[in-house]
Design an enzyme around this catalytic site. Structure first.
Site, short mmCIF file in Angstrom:
data_model
loop_
_atom_site.label_atom_id
_atom_site.label_comp_id
_atom_site.label_asym_id
_atom_site.label_seq_id
_atom_site.Cartn_x
_atom_site.Cartn_y
_atom_site.Cartn_z
N SER A 180 0.84 -1.20 0.00
CA SER A 180 0.00 0.00 0.00
C SER A 180 0.87 1.25 0.00
O SER A 180 1.97 1.24 0.56
CB SER A 180 -0.87 -0.04 1.27
OG SER A 180 -1.98 0.81 1.14
N PRO A 181 0.38 2.34 -0.63
CA PRO A 181 1.20 3.56 -0.64
C PRO A 181 1.51 4.06 0.77
O PRO A 181 0.61 4.12 1.61
CB PRO A 181 0.34 4.59 -1.38
CG PRO A 181 -0.92 3.92 -1.76
CD PRO A 181 -0.89 2.49 -1.33
N GLN A 231 1.08 6.39 -7.10
CA GLN A 231 -0.13 7.06 -6.64
C GLN A 231 0.12 8.57 -6.77
O GLN A 231 1.00 9.11 -6.09
CB GLN A 231 -0.39 6.71 -5.17
CG GLN A 231 -1.68 7.32 -4.64
CD GLN A 231 -1.79 7.23 -3.12
OE1 GLN A 231 -0.88 7.63 -2.40
NE2 GLN A 231 -2.90 6.70 -2.63
N TYR A 258 -7.02 14.99 1.24
CA TYR A 258 -6.15 15.76 0.35
C TYR A 258 -7.01 16.47 -0.70
O TYR A 258 -8.24 16.43 -0.63
CB TYR A 258 -5.07 14.85 -0.25
CG TYR A 258 -4.15 14.29 0.83
CD1 TYR A 258 -3.40 15.16 1.63
CD2 TYR A 258 -4.09 12.93 1.10
CE1 TYR A 258 -2.59 14.67 2.66
CE2 TYR A 258 -3.29 12.44 2.13
CZ TYR A 258 -2.54 13.32 2.90
OH TYR A 258 -1.75 12.85 3.92
N ARG A 289 1.36 -1.24 6.95
CA ARG A 289 2.32 -1.35 8.06
C ARG A 289 3.02 -2.70 8.13
O ARG A 289 4.24 -2.74 8.40
CB ARG A 289 1.64 -0.98 9.37
CG ARG A 289 1.35 0.52 9.45
CD ARG A 289 0.33 0.84 10.50
NE ARG A 289 -0.95 0.19 10.20
CZ ARG A 289 -1.98 0.18 11.03
NH1 ARG A 289 -1.88 0.76 12.20
NH2 ARG A 289 -3.11 -0.40 10.68
C1 LIG Z 1 3.76 5.63 7.26
C2 LIG Z 1 2.50 5.60 6.47
C3 LIG Z 1 2.37 6.44 5.37
C4 LIG Z 1 1.22 6.41 4.58
N1 LIG Z 1 1.14 7.16 3.44
C5 LIG Z 1 0.11 7.00 2.58
C6 LIG Z 1 0.12 7.61 1.30
O1 LIG Z 1 1.09 8.24 0.89
N2 LIG Z 1 -0.97 7.45 0.51
C7 LIG Z 1 -2.05 6.73 0.92
O2 LIG Z 1 -3.03 6.62 0.19
N3 LIG Z 1 -2.06 6.11 2.12
C8 LIG Z 1 -1.00 6.23 2.93
N4 LIG Z 1 -0.99 5.54 4.12
C9 LIG Z 1 -2.12 4.64 4.44
C10 LIG Z 1 -1.82 3.19 4.03
O3 LIG Z 1 -1.69 3.07 2.62
C11 LIG Z 1 -2.93 2.24 4.50
O4 LIG Z 1 -4.13 2.62 3.88
C12 LIG Z 1 -3.09 2.27 6.01
O5 LIG Z 1 -1.85 2.26 6.67
C13 LIG Z 1 -3.92 1.05 6.50
O6 LIG Z 1 -3.29 -0.16 6.15
P1 LIG Z 1 -2.48 -1.07 7.23
O7 LIG Z 1 -3.44 -1.38 8.33
O8 LIG Z 1 -2.07 -2.29 6.45
O9 LIG Z 1 -1.31 -0.26 7.70
C14 LIG Z 1 0.15 5.58 4.92
C15 LIG Z 1 0.27 4.76 6.06
C16 LIG Z 1 1.43 4.73 6.80
C17 LIG Z 1 1.54 3.80 7.98
#
Ligand SMILES: Cc1cc2nc3c(=O)[nH]c(=O)nc-3n(C[C@H](O)[C@H](O)[C@H](O)COP(=O)(O)O)c2cc1C
Ligand SMILES: Cc1cc2nc3c(=O)[nH]c(=O)nc-3n(C[C@H](O)[C@H](O)[C@H](O)COP(=O)(O)OP(=O)(O)OC[C@H]3O[C@@H](n4cnc5c(N)ncnc54)[C@H](O)[C@@H]3O)c2cc1C
Length: 770
Positions: free
Chosen positions: A424-425, A502, A583, A725
């Site tokens: 994921s981004p 993205q 955003y 994460r």
């Molecule tokens: C350090 C960090 C940076 C993130 N940056 C972005 C981002 O640039 N673009 C985006 O759409 N989501 C971003 N997210 C959200 C993640 O893509 C994801 O949707 C969110 O962490 C939930 O997934 P998880 O439970 O697997 O961590 C970010 C999350 C983390 C932890």
């Protein structure tokens, strides 16, 4: 102690008998308005676990109940002319009447006084009681008398159901789904003694109204159901035993949670138990279990803390604290299962093929996972995996264990992902002037080699003033595009991963410090002006953005198009348009951040107008054989914000505009948000959008094991799973998760191959404990 149980259902009777058994000196009365052998209802289902604790607490009644139980293992689903069956599910059913009679007899034998045909008006009718159990069921008068104290939160659910019985006997827990001109009906059927099966029929309010079932008497409804379910009834007749109910006897389920469970009325302590305190939908058949477990826990607390009157307040507090946790867990699973049946017609029945429909139904509570199904019925599950793999284009031999759903390929436009795992981004705040540097090469490169099908880099900004922080990546010049090409070339040459970019614009959330210096806080110096849908600051100390005018829109659209062309030239396989998390484009979609009065604010079409203009321009600039996904915040988690229903409307608009997938995230739009986190907490949004709007989706959020991803993809709740994460914790997440589920055929990078066998062997050794 003098104890009075108001209501002689499972809760009141079982508590009465347990307390009398352990302390015969207590005077215990169970007061019941019905006659001894008179009860509404047919059979109830228990789990093996409840039976085990009943054996511990009162072996005598448990032995009798066990003898009267009907045990069965199979679930059979009748759907669109198919009959599918799986095994290993382990249920026990018993007639409610029989259960109550066993408990009544046991109460009498122990010396509990049973007072039938007494309709209690108030707990104050028993001034000499030390403890009063309000076990008077869902419509508890006692609870309602003290509404302010017990704070009942009752929600009437939309579906209608009628609880019937039949003399036709079934050897499996049977579900039958039937479509009428006005919608779907489903029957939940199980045998509970040698003569009878319970037959609950459920439908939506719309179908109930359209068939005028509310205007029929019970016989009219029975005749209707009899003919609708004639095939599964196979000559059996439907019967009611609720003739005392007025009208048609179609009910709505009421979900109940109480803020407090006990109260001192001046003379006696009053405590709620069973359905008077909480309800769980019959879709997971746990109401009786909860009532019995309540009775056991209250007895347990008396045993632990003492049977003296002065211990009652402490006992009641401990009882409530412990039971609340278990009840919340069961209610959560029951809610998922109940909601599945509420939307089955509009969401699944006309969308999923019978095999996937069955899988979705079996995993409806989200408590039963893919690996759990393997334990229950390996043959069935592996047959399903083969079916899924063949649908995904793999050649699979009959009888062989094939790749599970998350490791099957996925093709969209001209791009085939090797599997369904997406990195994921994630913003890394580590770029200078928006350039990919050694950090990104190592960070993204490691994840590309870690086995995922698609690796997204962080939100990549379309202009310098589109950045969240000075450390964000960009794509507004050729040098940045060259950096991207270097990474894309590496990923293509050295891994099986495809690369996604993205693209986004920070809008009102821009010009902030790096995450570890103060997330969302404005820069100390060097701030740049912000733009957004409306001039509303994100935080009290944030800069107030300018509400975009036409010239701003044209400039930003042109920036998105330039970035898109650079991403294409860099060779990226996939583009994602970031329309989530508050955003710039997200700020147009949410009513919390868009308060414009022109054609870009107001209703859904207006709020989506600018994001769709950008999407159309980007789609036109992006090669036709490469896909674009759109990330949405599917829930703002704030009053007045977007809900999943709004996200579904926007998804339809993006789909019509040519979007290939919706990436279903949520939140971060408003500082006032109150998200409800939990395992797979955003997957329901993906499920809704995929199966109601009929567009492929990416699920994301607290997906942390292969078992989660397999369950989601196998059930058709998403096509891809984005994992964020866990990929920071472990770049090789996909490879390691494959090994954990015993899947050895996933190749590791050739340079690392010598570690693979050792890793798998260590896991196998740890699993056997040797
Ligand atoms: C350090 C960090 C940076 C993130 N940056 C972005 C981002 O640039 N673009 C985006 O759409 N989501 C971003 N997210 C959200 C993640 O893509 C994801 O949707 C969110 O962490 C939930 O997934 P998880 O439970 O697997 O961590 C970010 C999350 C983390 C932890
Ligand atoms: C369609 C349907 C199917 C269900 N299927 C299942 C299933 O498969 N498995 C399962 O575990 N559960 C099932 N349940 C739920 C289950 O019936 C209840 O959760 C369970 O009976 C709760 O036990 P209780 O003792 O708290 O309340 P109840 O069983 O409702 O007992 C309350 C008792 O209090 C009496 N009463 C009420 N008011 C007064 C008064 N003022 N004075 C004197 N007496 C009073 C009532 O007559 C009743 O006997 C189902 C429920 C429904 C509606």
């Amino acid at each position: 102690m003098r104890i009075v149980c108001i209501g002689g259902g499972p809760a009141g009777l079982y508590f009465g008998l347990l307390m009398k058994k352990f302390h015969p000196e207590h005077t215990i009365t169970v007061v019941e308005r019905n006659k001894p052998y008179d009860t509404f209802g047919w059979g109830v289902v228990f789990s093996d676990a409840t039976m085990e604790s009943m054996k511990v607490w009162d072996p005598q009644s448990a032995a009798e109940i066990q003898q009267a139980f009907n045990h069965w293992d199979d679930i059979e689903v009748w759907f669109k002319g198919t009959r599918q069956r799986t095994s290993g599910h382990g249920f026990v059913g018993i007639g409610r009447k029989k259960l109550l009679n066993i408990l009544q007899r046991r109460c009498e034998a122990l010396g509990v006084e049973l007072q039938f045909e007494t309709d209690v008006d108030s707990d104050l009718d028993f001034p000499d009681a030390d403890l009063i159990i309000a076990s008077d069921g869902l419509n508890s008068k006692i609870r309602e008398h003290y509404r302010d104290i017990f704070q009942p939160d009752m929600v009437t659910r939309p579906n209608r159901y009628i609880w019937l019985g039949t003399d036709k006997l079934y050897d499996a827990f049977t579900f039958d789904f039937r479509k009428t001109d006005h919608g779907w009906f489903q029957a939940h059927i199980y045998k509970f003694d040698e003569q009878t099966s319970t037959f609950i029929i459920e439908t939506t309010e719309e179908a109930y109204q359209a068939h005028r079932l509310g205007e029929m008497d019970q016989q009219g409804s029975i005749d209707f159901c009899q003919s609708l379910f004639a095939e599964v009834l196979d000559g059996g007749e439907l019967r009611t035993n609720a003739r005392h109910l007025r009208g048609s006897a179609w009910l709505n389920f009421n979900r109940l949670i109480c803020g407090n469970w006990s109260h001192f009325n001046g003379n006696s302590h009053v405590v709620l138990m069973g359905d008077a305190a909480h309800t769980a939908h019959f879709a997971i058949g746990s109401g009786t279990k909860l009532a019995i477990d309540d009775a056991i826990e209250l007895t347990n607390q008396f045993e632990k803390l003492g049977h003296d009157k002065d211990k009652i307040p402490a006992v009641l507090d401990a009882y409530e604290e412990i039971r609340r946790v278990d009840v919340a867990r069961i209610q959560n699973a029951a809610r998922n299962a109940m909601e599945w049946f509420e939307v089955v017609g509009e969401r699944y029945a006309d969308t999923l093929e019978p095999k996937q429909f069955m899988y979705s139904m079996l995993t409806r509570s989200q408590r039963i996972s893919h690996e759990n199904l393997r334990l229950r019925d390996r043959t069935w599950l592996e047959g399903y995996e083969r079916w899924f793999a063949r649908k995904a284009g793999l050649e699979v031999k009959d009888g062989e264990r094939c790749l599970p759903p998350m490791f099957t390929p996925f093709t969209v436009r001209g791009v085939t992902l090797q599997n369904r795992v997406v990195v994921s981004p994630m913003a890394m705040y580590s770029a200078t002037d928006g350039l990919i540097d050694d950090f990104h090469m190592v960070h993204l490169g490691a994840r590309a080699m870690g086995g995922a099908g698609l690796v997204f880099a962080e939100m990549t900004c379309v202009s310098p003033d589109a950045r969240i922080t000075p450390g964000c990546l960009g794509l507004w010049n050729e040098e940045q595009a060259a950096g991207w090409k270097r990474f894309v070339d590496f990923a293509h040459a050295k891994s099986g991963a495809k690369v996604g970019i993205q693209i986004g614009h920070a809008g009102r959330k821009g010009s902030t410090k790096l995450a570890w210096q103060g997330i969302d806080q404005p820069l100390e110096d060097g701030n740049w002006p912000l733009i957004s849908a409306s001039a509303i600051a994100y935080r009290p100390d944030s800069q107030v953005p300018k509400a975009m005018d036409r010239a701003d829109m044209d400039r930003v659209t042109a920036d998105f198009v330039s970035a898109t062309k650079r991403a294409a030239e860099a060779g990226a396989d996939w583009l994602e348009l970031h329309c989530a998390h508050g955003y710039l484009l997200s700020s147009f979609l949410s009513p919390l951040t868009n308060q414009r009065t022109d054609e870009y604010g107001g209703n859904h079409a207006n709020r989506a107008r600018y994001p769709l203009e950008v999407f159309a321009a980007v789609r036109a600039a992006w090669p036709a054989d490469r896909p674009i996904s759109v990330r949405l915040s599917c829930h703002d988690w704030t009053d007045g914000g977007n809900l999943p229903e709004d996200a579904a409307i926007f998804s339809q608009m993006f789909k019509d505009a040519g979007a290939d997938l919706i990436d279903c995230s949520s939140g971060q739009v408003s500082k006032a948000e109150k998200p409800v986190y939990g395992r797979l907490f955003q997957t329901p949004f993906s499920d809704k959008i995929r199966n109601e709007i009929h567009i492929p989706t990416i699920a994301v959020g607290a997906i942390s094991e292969a078992d989660h991803a397999n369950s989601i993809i196998a059930a058709g709740r998403a096509d891809l799973c984005a994992v964020a994460r866990p990929h920071l914790a472990d770049p090789d997440w996909s490879l390691h998760e494959a090994a954990k589920i015993g899947l050895t055929q996933i190749a590791w990078p050739k340079q690392y191959a010598s570690a693979k066998y050792q890793y798998e062997a260590n896991l196998a050794r740890a699993a056997t404990g040797k």
